[in-house]
Write an enzyme that holds these catalytic residues in place. Structure first.
Site, PDB file in Angstrom:
ATOM      1  N   CYS A 107      80.442  93.092   8.476  1.00  0.00           N
ATOM      2  CA  CYS A 107      81.120  93.216   9.776  1.00  0.00           C
ATOM      3  C   CYS A 107      81.226  94.668  10.251  1.00  0.00           C
ATOM      4  O   CYS A 107      81.525  94.921  11.413  1.00  0.00           O
ATOM      5  CB  CYS A 107      82.514  92.595   9.713  1.00  0.00           C
ATOM      6  SG  CYS A 107      82.476  90.853   9.325  1.00  0.00           S
TER       7      CYS A 107
ATOM      8  N   HIS B 198      88.013  95.735  14.178  1.00  0.00           N
ATOM      9  CA  HIS B 198      87.215  94.539  13.882  1.00  0.00           C
ATOM     10  C   HIS B 198      88.103  93.314  14.111  1.00  0.00           C
ATOM     11  O   HIS B 198      89.268  93.287  13.710  1.00  0.00           O
ATOM     12  CB  HIS B 198      86.720  94.579  12.437  1.00  0.00           C
ATOM     13  CG  HIS B 198      86.046  93.311  12.029  1.00  0.00           C
ATOM     14  ND1 HIS B 198      85.102  92.691  12.817  1.00  0.00           N
ATOM     15  CD2 HIS B 198      86.197  92.523  10.932  1.00  0.00           C
ATOM     16  CE1 HIS B 198      84.701  91.586  12.216  1.00  0.00           C
ATOM     17  NE2 HIS B 198      85.349  91.449  11.078  1.00  0.00           N
TER      18      HIS B 198
ATOM     19  N   ASN C  35      85.747  85.479  14.878  1.00  0.00           N
ATOM     20  CA  ASN C  35      85.152  86.612  14.174  1.00  0.00           C
ATOM     21  C   ASN C  35      83.632  86.529  14.341  1.00  0.00           C
ATOM     22  O   ASN C  35      83.001  85.636  13.789  1.00  0.00           O
ATOM     23  CB  ASN C  35      85.550  86.554  12.692  1.00  0.00           C
ATOM     24  CG  ASN C  35      84.950  87.683  11.881  1.00  0.00           C
ATOM     25  OD1 ASN C  35      84.104  88.442  12.368  1.00  0.00           O
ATOM     26  ND2 ASN C  35      85.388  87.809  10.634  1.00  0.00           N
TER      27      ASN C  35
HETATM   28  O1  UT7 Z   1      85.237  89.724   8.393  1.00  0.00           O
HETATM   29  C1  UT7 Z   1      85.920  89.422   7.195  1.00  0.00           C
HETATM   30  C2  UT7 Z   1      86.028  87.945   7.077  1.00  0.00           C
HETATM   31  N1  UT7 Z   1      87.180  87.311   6.593  1.00  0.00           N
HETATM   32  C3  UT7 Z   1      88.468  87.616   6.837  1.00  0.00           C
HETATM   33  O2  UT7 Z   1      88.792  88.603   7.427  1.00  0.00           O
HETATM   34  C4  UT7 Z   1      89.484  86.642   6.345  1.00  0.00           C
HETATM   35  C5  UT7 Z   1      90.842  87.243   6.229  1.00  0.00           C
HETATM   36  N2  UT7 Z   1      91.819  86.242   5.905  1.00  0.00           N
HETATM   37  C6  UT7 Z   1      92.345  85.411   6.815  1.00  0.00           C
HETATM   38  O3  UT7 Z   1      92.043  85.516   7.996  1.00  0.00           O
HETATM   39  C7  UT7 Z   1      93.366  84.400   6.356  1.00  0.00           C
HETATM   40  O4  UT7 Z   1      93.643  84.610   4.978  1.00  0.00           O
HETATM   41  C8  UT7 Z   1      92.925  82.928   6.583  1.00  0.00           C
HETATM   42  C9  UT7 Z   1      92.941  82.602   8.063  1.00  0.00           C
HETATM   43  C10 UT7 Z   1      91.532  82.695   6.033  1.00  0.00           C
HETATM   44  C11 UT7 Z   1      93.892  81.996   5.894  1.00  0.00           C
HETATM   45  O5  UT7 Z   1      95.226  82.228   6.359  1.00  0.00           O
HETATM   46  P1  UT7 Z   1      96.428  82.372   5.304  1.00  0.00           P
HETATM   47  O6  UT7 Z   1      97.641  82.551   6.094  1.00  0.00           O
HETATM   48  O7  UT7 Z   1      96.035  83.463   4.342  1.00  0.00           O
HETATM   49  O8  UT7 Z   1      96.446  80.951   4.648  1.00  0.00           O
HETATM   50  P2  UT7 Z   1      96.314  80.546   3.117  1.00  0.00           P
HETATM   51  O9  UT7 Z   1      94.907  80.732   2.653  1.00  0.00           O
HETATM   52  O10 UT7 Z   1      97.415  81.226   2.350  1.00  0.00           O
HETATM   53  O11 UT7 Z   1      96.620  78.994   3.177  1.00  0.00           O
HETATM   54  C12 UT7 Z   1      97.903  78.475   3.504  1.00  0.00           C
HETATM   55  C13 UT7 Z   1      97.845  76.955   3.554  1.00  0.00           C
HETATM   56  C14 UT7 Z   1      97.153  76.347   2.349  1.00  0.00           C
HETATM   57  O12 UT7 Z   1      97.842  75.146   2.040  1.00  0.00           O
HETATM   58  P3  UT7 Z   1      98.931  75.109   0.863  1.00  0.00           P
HETATM   59  O13 UT7 Z   1      98.195  75.523  -0.387  1.00  0.00           O
HETATM   60  O14 UT7 Z   1      99.995  76.068   1.265  1.00  0.00           O
HETATM   61  O15 UT7 Z   1      99.362  73.675   0.861  1.00  0.00           O
HETATM   62  C15 UT7 Z   1      95.776  76.004   2.844  1.00  0.00           C
HETATM   63  O16 UT7 Z   1      95.183  74.930   2.160  1.00  0.00           O
HETATM   64  O17 UT7 Z   1      97.072  76.551   4.698  1.00  0.00           O
HETATM   65  C16 UT7 Z   1      96.049  75.620   4.287  1.00  0.00           C
HETATM   66  N3  UT7 Z   1      94.905  75.782   5.154  1.00  0.00           N
HETATM   67  C17 UT7 Z   1      94.772  75.110   6.328  1.00  0.00           C
HETATM   68  N4  UT7 Z   1      95.532  74.203   6.934  1.00  0.00           N
HETATM   69  C18 UT7 Z   1      95.111  73.732   8.138  1.00  0.00           C
HETATM   70  C19 UT7 Z   1      93.837  76.611   5.007  1.00  0.00           C
HETATM   71  N5  UT7 Z   1      93.009  76.486   6.038  1.00  0.00           N
HETATM   72  C20 UT7 Z   1      93.554  75.573   6.875  1.00  0.00           C
HETATM   73  C21 UT7 Z   1      93.155  75.047   8.115  1.00  0.00           C
HETATM   74  N6  UT7 Z   1      93.968  74.145   8.711  1.00  0.00           N
HETATM   75  N7  UT7 Z   1      92.029  75.429   8.738  1.00  0.00           N
END
Ligand code: UT7
Length: 340
Positions: free
Chosen positions: A125, A267, A297
């Site tokens: 990125c 970014h 993104n």
């Molecule tokens: O260019 C670089 C590319 N990548 C990035 O920059 C990614 C950076 N990270 C992020 O943007 C965030 O970490 C995410 C958007 C990917 C995830 O957000 P988060 O607030 O860190 O969520 P999490 O991974 O801690 O997940 C929280 C909960 C989980 O459920 P439990 O375990 O608490 O029951 C996930 O299973 O949210 C759940 N979850 C979803 N629920 C509904 C994960 N994805 C989804 C979804 N819809 N799409």
């Protein structure tokens, strides 16, 4: 880390044109809900993304180099240049049209940039900012006068559409900038840049199969090893710290403070990352430019498309201080300060 806070005696570079292009198809969060166990509220609250653009498979006008060509033509028009005026063409991307030939060759042919030489540049990125720094070096050394730097992606072909934690994030887009030689005394020029990387984070974001480490066998494809795989939460933390550090480096190299900066273009991976960086830097969000809500993104395309939008709608005006601040898989990172 490499630092270029000062300019050589002869030349400097300035951006004289910007352009962007997007696929026609808009994919909303509601549409993703049809195939993924997700919902609009979760996506909006955790990422700030409302919709993204996705290329139509098989549409020759929406391949990576075709989108890049449209963005480049707009940038050339703004700069008052023709394709034949380009000396160097950098295609910054993680999603090339083909591994060989390089996307720069595809773009050169589509654009008619008959005098240009070029190459592909992949720093995930961070690619477009890496590309600006590279073009700037060639211009400052006198090797080229006019460079085209595109940041362009069709990430939809690399997305695991069954993985709700990543599929909601990505989109397709192209951004472009024309860089031209100017005097080091010109107020309108690139002022400083900083690049860095830390390969010890390689496991946080990867496409495992498709390189010389692993072929895309039917088994690898079935396991989605040829698609983007990431540890989102871990990336989030390191991204916030790195973006804050590199924004600070960029302004300090010029003896400035963040309060001297008119616009920060970070970014666009997640609105919450951007807000966390702004908070850490005590930077009001009304000086931070955001398009992640409409495009998701788009990797190397996030910063050039954001720049183009803000130049065209008049938010960025001549004399404004603009700071690019990026990170990507690898990890790679970088920042650049320009006076528009
Ligand atoms: O260019 C670089 C590319 N990548 C990035 O920059 C990614 C950076 N990270 C992020 O943007 C965030 O970490 C995410 C958007 C990917 C995830 O957000 P988060 O607030 O860190 O969520 P999490 O991974 O801690 O997940 C929280 C909960 C989980 O459920 P439990 O375990 O608490 O029951 C996930 O299973 O949210 C759940 N979850 C979803 N629920 C509904 C994960 N994805 C989804 C979804 N819809 N799409």
């Amino acid at each position: 880390m490499s630092t270029h806070a000062q300019y050589g005696p002869q030349y400097a570079s300035k951006i004289t044109g910007t352009g962007s292009a997007f696929p026609q198809r808009v994919v909303t969060n509601e549409e993703l809900m049809k195939t993924l166990d997700t919902n609009n509220e979760w996506i909006l609250e955790r990422t700030g993304i409302r919709e993204r653009r996705i290329s139509r498979p098989g549409d020759p006008s929406e391949t990576n180099s075709s989108l890049a060509c449209q963005a480049a033509l707009r940038a050339l028009e703004m700069a008052g240049k023709r394709p034949e005026d380009i000396d160097m063409l950098l295609f910054c991307s993680v999603s090339p049209d083909t591994p060989v030939p390089i996307s720069s060759c595809w773009l050169q042919k589509k654009l008619g940039a008959t005098r240009a030489w070029g190459m592909d540049l992949n720093a995930a990125c961070s690619s477009w900012v890496y590309g600006l720094v590279t073009a700037d070096q060639f211009i400052r050394s006198g090797y080229v006068k006019t460079a085209l730097v595109v940041g362009s992606e069709v990430l939809s072909t690399m997305t695991n559409w069954e993985d709700r934690t990543s599929a909601i994030l990505f989109g397709d887009a192209a951004g472009a900038a024309i860089l031209e030689r100017t005097s080091p005394e010109s107020p309108h020029r690139i002022l400083s840049s900083h690049l860095g990387m830390d390969g010890s984070y390689y496991e946080l974001f990867s496409v495992v199969a498709g390189g010389s480490n692993m072929e895309v066998t039917p088994e690898a494809h079935a396991q989605k090893l040829d698609k983007m795989n990431m540890k989102g939460r871990e990336i989030f933390k390191v991204a916030v710290k790195t973006l804050a550090d590199y924004a600070t480096k960029a302004v300090e190299a010029q003896g400035l403070k963040l309060s001297d900066i008119d616009w920060v273009i970070p970014h666009q991976a997640n609105l919450r990352i951007i807000e966390a960086v702004a908070k850490r830097l005590d930077l009001p969000m009304d000086r931070v430019l955001v398009n992640v809500d409409r495009y998701g993104n788009t990797s190397s395309a996030t910063t050039p498309t954001m720049l183009d939008e803000a130049v065209r709608d008049g938010r960025i005006k001549p004399g404004h201080m603009v700071l690019f601040d990026v990170f990507g898989a690898g990890l790679t990172f970088g920042s650049m300060l320009i006076r528009w």
